[in-house]
Structures are given as C-alpha cells and as structure tokens.
Scaffold this motif. Structure first.
Motif, PDB file in Angstrom:
ATOM      1  N   PHE A  53       7.114 -10.391 -25.322  1.00  0.00           N
ATOM      2  CA  PHE A  53       6.383 -10.975 -24.192  1.00  0.00           C
ATOM      3  C   PHE A  53       6.752 -12.445 -23.982  1.00  0.00           C
ATOM      4  CE2 PHE A  53       3.542  -7.355 -25.182  1.00  0.00           C
ATOM      5  CZ  PHE A  53       3.546  -6.756 -23.926  1.00  0.00           C
ATOM      6  N   ASP A  54       7.110 -13.150 -25.028  1.00  0.00           N
ATOM      7  CA  ASP A  54       7.602 -14.520 -24.853  1.00  0.00           C
ATOM      8  C   ASP A  54       8.958 -14.526 -24.158  1.00  0.00           C
ATOM      9  OD1 ASP A  54       5.355 -15.515 -25.947  1.00  0.00           O
ATOM     10  OD2 ASP A  54       6.253 -16.224 -27.819  1.00  0.00           O
ATOM     11  N   LEU A  55       9.781 -13.525 -24.425  1.00  0.00           N
ATOM     12  CA  LEU A  55      11.041 -13.399 -23.693  1.00  0.00           C
ATOM     13  C   LEU A  55      10.789 -13.080 -22.222  1.00  0.00           C
ATOM     14  CD1 LEU A  55      13.241 -11.437 -26.274  1.00  0.00           C
ATOM     15  CD2 LEU A  55      13.579 -13.792 -25.510  1.00  0.00           C
ATOM     16  N   ARG A  56       9.770 -12.300 -21.941  1.00  0.00           N
ATOM     17  CA  ARG A  56       9.401 -12.045 -20.547  1.00  0.00           C
ATOM     18  C   ARG A  56       8.955 -13.333 -19.865  1.00  0.00           C
ATOM     19  NH1 ARG A  56       8.949  -6.519 -18.852  1.00  0.00           N
ATOM     20  NH2 ARG A  56       8.341  -7.552 -16.912  1.00  0.00           N
ATOM     21  N   SER A  57       8.184 -14.135 -20.573  1.00  0.00           N
ATOM     22  CA  SER A  57       7.759 -15.428 -20.013  1.00  0.00           C
ATOM     23  C   SER A  57       8.952 -16.344 -19.771  1.00  0.00           C
ATOM     24  CB  SER A  57       6.761 -16.097 -20.956  1.00  0.00           C
ATOM     25  OG  SER A  57       5.617 -15.290 -21.158  1.00  0.00           O
ATOM     26  N   LEU A  58       9.899 -16.328 -20.707  1.00  0.00           N
ATOM     27  CA  LEU A  58      11.113 -17.123 -20.543  1.00  0.00           C
ATOM     28  C   LEU A  58      11.902 -16.664 -19.323  1.00  0.00           C
ATOM     29  CD1 LEU A  58      12.973 -19.319 -21.865  1.00  0.00           C
ATOM     30  CD2 LEU A  58      14.124 -17.430 -23.028  1.00  0.00           C
ATOM     31  N   ALA A  59      11.946 -15.362 -19.094  1.00  0.00           N
ATOM     32  CA  ALA A  59      12.656 -14.844 -17.926  1.00  0.00           C
ATOM     33  C   ALA A  59      11.987 -15.279 -16.629  1.00  0.00           C
ATOM     34  CB  ALA A  59      12.735 -13.323 -18.006  1.00  0.00           C
TER      35      ALA A  59
ATOM     36  N   CYS B 133       0.820  -1.215   0.000  1.00  0.00           N
ATOM     37  CA  CYS B 133       0.000   0.000   0.000  1.00  0.00           C
ATOM     38  C   CYS B 133       0.853   1.264   0.000  1.00  0.00           C
ATOM     39  CB  CYS B 133      -0.919   0.004   1.227  1.00  0.00           C
ATOM     40  SG  CYS B 133      -2.116  -1.358   1.251  1.00  0.00           S
ATOM     41  N   SER B 134       2.024   1.194   0.614  1.00  0.00           N
ATOM     42  CA  SER B 134       2.867   2.379   0.723  1.00  0.00           C
ATOM     43  C   SER B 134       3.976   2.437  -0.324  1.00  0.00           C
ATOM     44  CB  SER B 134       3.503   2.433   2.117  1.00  0.00           C
ATOM     45  OG  SER B 134       4.273   1.261   2.349  1.00  0.00           O
ATOM     46  N   THR B 135       4.341   1.293  -0.898  1.00  0.00           N
ATOM     47  CA  THR B 135       5.446   1.233  -1.853  1.00  0.00           C
ATOM     48  C   THR B 135       5.013   0.468  -3.093  1.00  0.00           C
ATOM     49  OG1 THR B 135       7.014   1.202  -0.008  1.00  0.00           O
ATOM     50  CG2 THR B 135       7.868   0.616  -2.180  1.00  0.00           C
ATOM     51  N   ILE B 136       5.298   1.044  -4.244  1.00  0.00           N
ATOM     52  CA  ILE B 136       4.951   0.417  -5.521  1.00  0.00           C
ATOM     53  C   ILE B 136       6.232   0.226  -6.320  1.00  0.00           C
ATOM     54  CG2 ILE B 136       3.661   0.650  -7.676  1.00  0.00           C
ATOM     55  CD1 ILE B 136       1.624   2.316  -6.211  1.00  0.00           C
ATOM     56  N   PHE B 137       6.463  -1.004  -6.776  1.00  0.00           N
ATOM     57  CA  PHE B 137       7.614  -1.312  -7.623  1.00  0.00           C
ATOM     58  C   PHE B 137       7.123  -1.499  -9.055  1.00  0.00           C
ATOM     59  CE2 PHE B 137       8.859  -2.840  -3.415  1.00  0.00           C
ATOM     60  CZ  PHE B 137      10.106  -2.233  -3.274  1.00  0.00           C
ATOM     61  N   ILE B 138       7.792  -0.846  -9.977  1.00  0.00           N
ATOM     62  CA  ILE B 138       7.430  -0.973 -11.381  1.00  0.00           C
ATOM     63  C   ILE B 138       8.652  -1.401 -12.169  1.00  0.00           C
ATOM     64  CG2 ILE B 138       5.567   0.714 -11.263  1.00  0.00           C
ATOM     65  CD1 ILE B 138       7.441   2.747 -12.522  1.00  0.00           C
ATOM     66  N   ASP B 139       8.382  -2.016 -13.287  1.00  0.00           N
ATOM     67  CA  ASP B 139       9.435  -2.530 -14.158  1.00  0.00           C
ATOM     68  C   ASP B 139       9.962  -1.410 -15.040  1.00  0.00           C
ATOM     69  OD1 ASP B 139      11.127  -4.060 -15.658  1.00  0.00           O
ATOM     70  OD2 ASP B 139       9.670  -5.644 -16.035  1.00  0.00           O
ATOM     71  N   ASP B 140      11.261  -1.416 -15.253  1.00  0.00           N
ATOM     72  CA  ASP B 140      11.873  -0.388 -16.089  1.00  0.00           C
ATOM     73  C   ASP B 140      11.833  -0.754 -17.570  1.00  0.00           C
ATOM     74  OD1 ASP B 140      13.161   2.021 -16.522  1.00  0.00           O
ATOM     75  OD2 ASP B 140      15.141   1.084 -16.519  1.00  0.00           O
ATOM     76  N   SER B 141      11.364  -1.951 -17.889  1.00  0.00           N
ATOM     77  CA  SER B 141      11.368  -2.432 -19.269  1.00  0.00           C
ATOM     78  C   SER B 141       9.955  -2.425 -19.830  1.00  0.00           C
ATOM     79  CB  SER B 141      11.949  -3.851 -19.335  1.00  0.00           C
ATOM     80  OG  SER B 141      11.947  -4.330 -20.657  1.00  0.00           O
ATOM     81  N   THR B 142       9.808  -1.876 -21.026  1.00  0.00           N
ATOM     82  CA  THR B 142       8.530  -1.882 -21.737  1.00  0.00           C
ATOM     83  C   THR B 142       8.748  -2.416 -23.142  1.00  0.00           C
ATOM     84  OG1 THR B 142       8.834   0.405 -22.488  1.00  0.00           O
ATOM     85  CG2 THR B 142       7.676   0.091 -20.400  1.00  0.00           C
TER      86      THR B 142
END
Length: 341
Positions: free
Chosen positions: A276-282, A103-112
């Motif tokens: 997105f398949d590379l994301r799934s592989l990761a 609720c107090s901290t949000i982590f987001i991905d730097d990769s799009t």
C-alpha cells in the motif's frame, strides 16, 4: 503437637512462642527468601525482545506500524517539488488522464495485494530505489557490493560512476531484465524491497551509484529463493549476466544473509504495508495502475471469489465456536428428572 515452625504463624511474634524459637523461625524465613532470590533467573522471551520504540526506530522493515523508508524519502522530494511549483507559480492543470467511474461504467484496478500487477509493481519498486539513491544520507558501502571491485560486466566502469545518480529508467530496465529472464512474480519484487531496506538498516550502509546494482541483485536473488517454490539457481543468474561468476554470486549471497542476521522472515502485515505504500508512491508520482472496465464476466469472477472467501470465513468461525464451546451454550441440554422415593 507437631513441629512448631511448620505451623501457620502470624507476622507478629506470638506471645506463646519462646524467644529462641522465634529467632530460629526468622532465620529460616530469611534463608528461604535468599534461596529464592539466588535461583538462576530465567528471562521471559518478551523481556529479551527489543522494546517497541527502539525496534520501530531501528528496524522499520520488521514492523507494520512503522512507515517505510522509501516513502519518507519520496515525501521529502515531493515537498521540495511542490514548494518550487508554488514559488514559480506553476499551474497543475493538465488534461484528465485518470479514468473515473460513472453510473453506467465502472473501472476497477487489476492489481490487488494478493495478486499485484507485475509491470506496475516493478515500476513502483524501482522508483522507491531511485528515491533511496537520490535522497541518501551519505555514501557508506561495503566492498562486496562495490561494482568497481566486483564488476557485473567486462565493460570498464566509468571514472565518475560513484558520483552520477542513475535515472529511474535505468533502474527499471535493470530490474525488468532480471524479472523477465528469471520469470519472477510481482510479490517477489515487493519482498526484494523489504530485504533491501532491511539490509540498509541492519548493515548501516547507503545505496548509492557505486553499489545499487549489486545490492538490488542480491535482494532479488534472496527474495526469489524465499518466495518462489521453484527458485532460480545462482548459475541461472550467471547466464543472464554473462560476465559474473558463480563464486561471486555465492559470496554475495552469503554476506547478504550475514548482514541480515539471517532474518528473512516477512510477516503478512509488513508485506501489505509495503504494497500500500507503493500504491501511495505511485499516486504521488502519477504512476497509474491499469484500469479495466467491469464487465459481466469480470463481475461474475469477483462475485465467485467473494463468495469463496465468505465461505472460508464462515467455516473458520464455526470451527472457532466448536473449540470455544462454553456453558452459555448449554441451554438446550435437558437433565433427567430426579426420582424421590
């Protein structure tokens, strides 16, 4: 009055029409049909394209609906690993390494998908190449990609070079060196993987220990020229790899293009699928993309990007409405009253 044959005649023979004239009319209709059938047949472009089933089966790098080859090969390896862990009763409990938002901290991905993270993308691409080599069907290759016939360095190639599979770290170090020296982008790495799988499908070869370096080099060379506006020349790669000649690079590039049948088009849907398949592989191999805390500055930047995209979408919608203006939108138009005298 007039020509009887040119008049509209019912399918059944008219009782008022003479028999000889009716036969002449039937011959005219038959000859007209023959002339229509014997005209040169121009095939429609959709008929000349491959059927969807055949195209999806043979060329997965051209269609967004088909799963990537590297993901299917990695799934086979992961199933064997899970089965082995289940038989040996290996516990998967480990310290939490993944960050979760609260609720107090949000982590987001730097990769799009439009701006992938370079280091993480190269790790995923090299891992996909590793699974290609490890789970290959056979050792089909071509002379132009054989490292023993066309060495990349003056060091002597080991005798068992074709039987020892390279580790993921070795593949990552090779690709990372090329990308760092040539200053290539993360998008170029994804396009490199697309060209690599397209080459394996079109040329019906396998990436194996004896040819993986030259196949990867050829795919990077082609992807950098197609993707980047200021492409790296072949002579620049010769400065990175000191012992390779420009003639060898040119010949490899020419044959690579011929094997691809000069199909270097990468649709946006295919690019997104590979990302997105590379994301799934990761995720399957515990490769974490860097997470950053969402602060005020980053939140304002995301809000500005979102607002910019929303404005572009509204402008396109308005332009589409102007082009497709129909009679349903003419309610507000007033007509002048008629004057009756």
């Amino acid at each position: 009055m007039g020509n009887t044959i040119a008049c509209c005649v019912s399918r059944e023979r008219s009782p008022k029409l003479p028999r000889q004239l009716a036969n002449r009319q039937e011959d005219y209709q038959i000859s007209a049909n023959v002339r229509e059938d014997t005209r040169p047949y121009l095939q429609h472009i959709s008929d000349r394209e491959e059927p969807d089933d055949l195209a999806q089966e043979s060329h997965p790098s051209n269609h967004a609906r088909v799963s990537t080859i590297f993901l299917s090969k990695s799934q086979t390896d992961l199933q064997d690993k899970r089965k082995s862990n289940h038989i040996n009763h290996v516990s998967h409990t480990s310290p939490l390494s993944k960050k979760y938002s609260s609720c107090s901290t949000i982590f987001i991905d730097d990769s799009t998908v439009s701006q992938p993270n370079l280091k993480s993308t190269i790790k995923c691409v090299t891992l996909a190449i590793y699974y290609h080599i490890k789970n290959r069907d056979s050792d089909r290759s071509l002379d132009i990609f054989d490292e023993k016939m066309h060495p990349l360095s003056r060091e002597q190639v080991p005798g068992d070079y074709s039987r020892t599979d390279p580790e993921h770290k070795l593949i990552y170090r090779f690709v990372r060196t090329l990308f760092s020296a040539a200053q290539l982008t993360a998008e170029c790495a994804i396009v490199t993987l697309v060209y690599l799988e397209r080459l394996l499908t079109y040329a019906e070869i396998d990436i194996c220990p004896c040819n993986w370096k030259r196949i990867v080099l050829g795919a990077i060379l082609l992807a950098s020229k197609v993707w980047d506006d200021q492409a790296v020349w072949n002579v620049d790669y010769c400065q990175i790899l000191k012992d390779i000649t420009v003639e060898d690079m040119n010949e490899m590039e020419r044959q690579f293009l011929e094997l691809l049948q000069f199909n270097i088009n990468v649709p946006a849907s295919v690019y997104a699928k590979y990302y997105f398949d590379l994301r799934s592989l990761a995720d399957d191999n515990n490769l974490r993309f860097p997470l950053e805390t969402l602060g005020n500055e980053r939140a304002q930047k995301l809000e500005a990007i979102s607002r910019l995209c929303e404005d572009k979408y509204k402008d396109r919608s308005r332009a589409a409405m102007r082009r497709s203006f129909s009679a349903d939108n003419l309610v507000g138009i007033r007509c002048s009253n008629a004057v009756l005298s």
